[in-house]
Design a protein around this motif. Structure first.
Motif, PDB file in Angstrom:
ATOM      1  N   LEU A 115       0.830  -1.217   0.000  1.00  0.00           N
ATOM      2  CA  LEU A 115       0.000   0.000   0.000  1.00  0.00           C
ATOM      3  C   LEU A 115       0.861   1.262   0.000  1.00  0.00           C
ATOM      4  O   LEU A 115       0.554   2.250   0.674  1.00  0.00           O
ATOM      5  N   LEU A 116       1.926   1.253  -0.780  1.00  0.00           N
ATOM      6  CA  LEU A 116       2.873   2.372  -0.801  1.00  0.00           C
ATOM      7  C   LEU A 116       2.190   3.701  -1.107  1.00  0.00           C
ATOM      8  O   LEU A 116       2.340   4.678  -0.373  1.00  0.00           O
ATOM      9  N   PHE A 117       1.449   3.756  -2.213  1.00  0.00           N
ATOM     10  CA  PHE A 117       0.811   5.008  -2.613  1.00  0.00           C
ATOM     11  C   PHE A 117      -0.381   5.329  -1.722  1.00  0.00           C
ATOM     12  O   PHE A 117      -0.654   6.501  -1.426  1.00  0.00           O
ATOM     13  N   GLU A 118      -1.099   4.296  -1.294  1.00  0.00           N
ATOM     14  CA  GLU A 118      -2.263   4.511  -0.434  1.00  0.00           C
ATOM     15  C   GLU A 118      -1.857   5.156   0.897  1.00  0.00           C
ATOM     16  O   GLU A 118      -2.612   5.953   1.455  1.00  0.00           O
ATOM     17  N   THR A 119      -0.663   4.812   1.392  1.00  0.00           N
ATOM     18  CA  THR A 119      -0.182   5.378   2.658  1.00  0.00           C
ATOM     19  C   THR A 119       0.544   6.703   2.449  1.00  0.00           C
ATOM     20  O   THR A 119       0.768   7.443   3.402  1.00  0.00           O
ATOM     21  N   GLY A 120       0.928   6.999   1.208  1.00  0.00           N
ATOM     22  CA  GLY A 120       1.630   8.246   0.917  1.00  0.00           C
ATOM     23  C   GLY A 120       3.110   8.222   1.268  1.00  0.00           C
ATOM     24  O   GLY A 120       3.728   9.267   1.469  1.00  0.00           O
ATOM     25  N   TRP A 121       3.710   7.024   1.314  1.00  0.00           N
ATOM     26  CA  TRP A 121       5.114   6.901   1.720  1.00  0.00           C
ATOM     27  C   TRP A 121       6.083   6.969   0.535  1.00  0.00           C
ATOM     28  O   TRP A 121       7.304   6.887   0.719  1.00  0.00           O
ATOM     29  N   GLN A 122       5.581   7.112  -0.679  1.00  0.00           N
ATOM     30  CA  GLN A 122       6.429   6.971  -1.865  1.00  0.00           C
ATOM     31  C   GLN A 122       7.586   7.972  -1.926  1.00  0.00           C
ATOM     32  O   GLN A 122       8.639   7.669  -2.486  1.00  0.00           O
ATOM     33  N   ASP A 123       7.435   9.156  -1.342  1.00  0.00           N
ATOM     34  CA  ASP A 123       8.480  10.175  -1.438  1.00  0.00           C
ATOM     35  C   ASP A 123       9.686   9.875  -0.557  1.00  0.00           C
ATOM     36  O   ASP A 123      10.698  10.575  -0.626  1.00  0.00           O
ATOM     37  N   GLU A 124       9.601   8.843   0.258  1.00  0.00           N
ATOM     38  CA  GLU A 124      10.716   8.478   1.133  1.00  0.00           C
ATOM     39  C   GLU A 124      11.724   7.559   0.433  1.00  0.00           C
ATOM     40  O   GLU A 124      12.710   7.157   1.039  1.00  0.00           O
ATOM     41  N   PHE A 125      11.474   7.269  -0.845  1.00  0.00           N
ATOM     42  CA  PHE A 125      12.311   6.314  -1.575  1.00  0.00           C
ATOM     43  C   PHE A 125      12.981   6.967  -2.775  1.00  0.00           C
ATOM     44  O   PHE A 125      12.442   7.880  -3.390  1.00  0.00           O
ATOM     45  N   ASP A 126      14.182   6.443  -3.101  1.00  0.00           N
ATOM     46  CA  ASP A 126      14.927   6.937  -4.269  1.00  0.00           C
ATOM     47  C   ASP A 126      14.315   6.441  -5.562  1.00  0.00           C
ATOM     48  O   ASP A 126      14.444   7.084  -6.603  1.00  0.00           O
ATOM     49  N   ALA A 127      13.677   5.277  -5.521  1.00  0.00           N
ATOM     50  CA  ALA A 127      13.042   4.697  -6.711  1.00  0.00           C
ATOM     51  C   ALA A 127      11.848   3.858  -6.289  1.00  0.00           C
ATOM     52  O   ALA A 127      11.882   3.192  -5.257  1.00  0.00           O
ATOM     53  N   VAL A 128      10.797   3.921  -7.108  1.00  0.00           N
ATOM     54  CA  VAL A 128       9.589   3.132  -6.856  1.00  0.00           C
ATOM     55  C   VAL A 128       9.368   2.195  -8.033  1.00  0.00           C
ATOM     56  O   VAL A 128       9.332   2.624  -9.189  1.00  0.00           O
ATOM     57  N   VAL A 129       9.231   0.913  -7.729  1.00  0.00           N
ATOM     58  CA  VAL A 129       9.013  -0.130  -8.735  1.00  0.00           C
ATOM     59  C   VAL A 129       7.627  -0.725  -8.520  1.00  0.00           C
ATOM     60  O   VAL A 129       7.299  -1.146  -7.413  1.00  0.00           O
ATOM     61  N   THR A 130       6.813  -0.757  -9.569  1.00  0.00           N
ATOM     62  CA  THR A 130       5.517  -1.422  -9.490  1.00  0.00           C
ATOM     63  C   THR A 130       5.575  -2.731 -10.275  1.00  0.00           C
ATOM     64  O   THR A 130       6.061  -2.757 -11.408  1.00  0.00           O
ATOM     65  N   VAL A 131       5.107  -3.788  -9.646  1.00  0.00           N
ATOM     66  CA  VAL A 131       5.018  -5.096 -10.297  1.00  0.00           C
ATOM     67  C   VAL A 131       3.582  -5.257 -10.785  1.00  0.00           C
ATOM     68  O   VAL A 131       2.638  -5.126 -10.010  1.00  0.00           O
ATOM     69  N   SER A 132       3.431  -5.518 -12.068  1.00  0.00           N
ATOM     70  CA  SER A 132       2.089  -5.597 -12.658  1.00  0.00           C
ATOM     71  C   SER A 132       1.771  -7.009 -13.150  1.00  0.00           C
ATOM     72  O   SER A 132       2.663  -7.788 -13.465  1.00  0.00           O
ATOM     73  N   ALA A 133       0.488  -7.286 -13.207  1.00  0.00           N
ATOM     74  CA  ALA A 133      -0.036  -8.518 -13.795  1.00  0.00           C
ATOM     75  C   ALA A 133      -1.476  -8.213 -14.172  1.00  0.00           C
ATOM     76  O   ALA A 133      -2.025  -7.181 -13.771  1.00  0.00           O
ATOM     77  N   THR A 134      -2.103  -9.077 -14.934  1.00  0.00           N
ATOM     78  CA  THR A 134      -3.487  -8.835 -15.313  1.00  0.00           C
ATOM     79  C   THR A 134      -4.390  -9.015 -14.086  1.00  0.00           C
ATOM     80  O   THR A 134      -4.025  -9.703 -13.132  1.00  0.00           O
ATOM     81  N   ARG A 135      -5.550  -8.405 -14.144  1.00  0.00           N
ATOM     82  CA  ARG A 135      -6.493  -8.511 -13.035  1.00  0.00           C
ATOM     83  C   ARG A 135      -6.862  -9.975 -12.762  1.00  0.00           C
ATOM     84  O   ARG A 135      -6.883 -10.412 -11.608  1.00  0.00           O
ATOM     85  N   SER A 136      -7.126 -10.728 -13.818  1.00  0.00           N
ATOM     86  CA  SER A 136      -7.522 -12.131 -13.636  1.00  0.00           C
ATOM     87  C   SER A 136      -6.381 -12.949 -13.036  1.00  0.00           C
ATOM     88  O   SER A 136      -6.614 -13.841 -12.203  1.00  0.00           O
ATOM     89  N   GLN A 137      -5.136 -12.652 -13.426  1.00  0.00           N
ATOM     90  CA  GLN A 137      -3.993 -13.350 -12.835  1.00  0.00           C
ATOM     91  C   GLN A 137      -3.901 -13.059 -11.338  1.00  0.00           C
ATOM     92  O   GLN A 137      -3.665 -13.966 -10.536  1.00  0.00           O
TER      93      GLN A 137
END
Length: 197
Positions: A115-137
């Motif tokens: 819940l990185l973005f939901e908590t608003g903590w993203q600015d505390e990191f040098d880089a943010v990586v999102t792992v994606s997959a399809t909704r059904s997966q």
């Protein structure tokens, strides 16, 4: 370098985060694991859950009835929000301490934060990586992993920020909808890019 790995439930972020940490010889932090430890009998999270809901989620041996709590989270949004209000400050303090130690020791950190973005903590990191997959997966993986119904998996997914929005707010994206080999190649390329920086 302090890196956050996020993604929707069932996207495969744990696998990616562990591999990235290994390739970068970095510390690895799993925020969900930290939450689970805090909810062990006697832990600070456990104490606050008991103080908030009394015996409602307590098992016969005094520990937390995690199945009952999980069902309540799926079926009562107010329970989920209240639990997040209990746990997020505790986890954030733990994460803040870990980031401070890694920076002091010159060690890279890969923090797995659903819940990185939901908590608003993203600015505390040098880089943010999102792992994606399809909704059904994502739904299929949650059903298999957590032994829950498809309806419960869909509710859990819908409670989180939309995948496309997470992708749009990230520095890097790992597409985990294909083979394990394809994912590994992406993570390897990402580790090299991050190490160069």
């Amino acid at each position: 370098m302090i890196i956050a790995v996020t993604g929707s439930i069932g996207s495969g972020k744990s696998k990616v985060a562990r591999r990235l940490a290994m390739l970068m010889q970095a510390e690895h932090c799993d925020v969900d694991h930290s939450c689970r430890e805090m909810m062990d009998k006697g832990g600070e999270g456990w104490q606050r859950v008991i103080a908030t809901w009394g015996l409602r989620f307590q098992a016969d041996d005094g520990s937390l009835d995690r199945v009952k709590l999980r069902e309540a989270i799926f079926n009562e949004p107010s329970i989920r929000l209240e639990l997040e209000n209990i746990l997020h400050p505790l986890v954030h303090e733990h994460l803040h301490d870990l980031i401070g130690r890694c920076k002091k020791n010159g060690k890279a950190l890969v923090a797995e934060i659903p819940l990185l973005f939901e908590t608003g903590w993203q600015d505390e990191f040098d880089a943010v990586v999102t792992v994606s997959a399809t909704r059904s997966q994502c739904v299929d993986r949650v059903v298999t992993r957590d032994k829950v119904s498809r309806d419960q998996a869909i509710k859990a997914l819908d409670a989180q920020m939309d995948m496309d929005e997470k992708i749009g707010r990230s520095d890097y994206v790992i597409d985990n909808s294909g083979s394990e080999e394809k994912t590994h190649l992406q993570v390897e390329a990402l580790s090299l890019d991050l190490l160069r920086k």
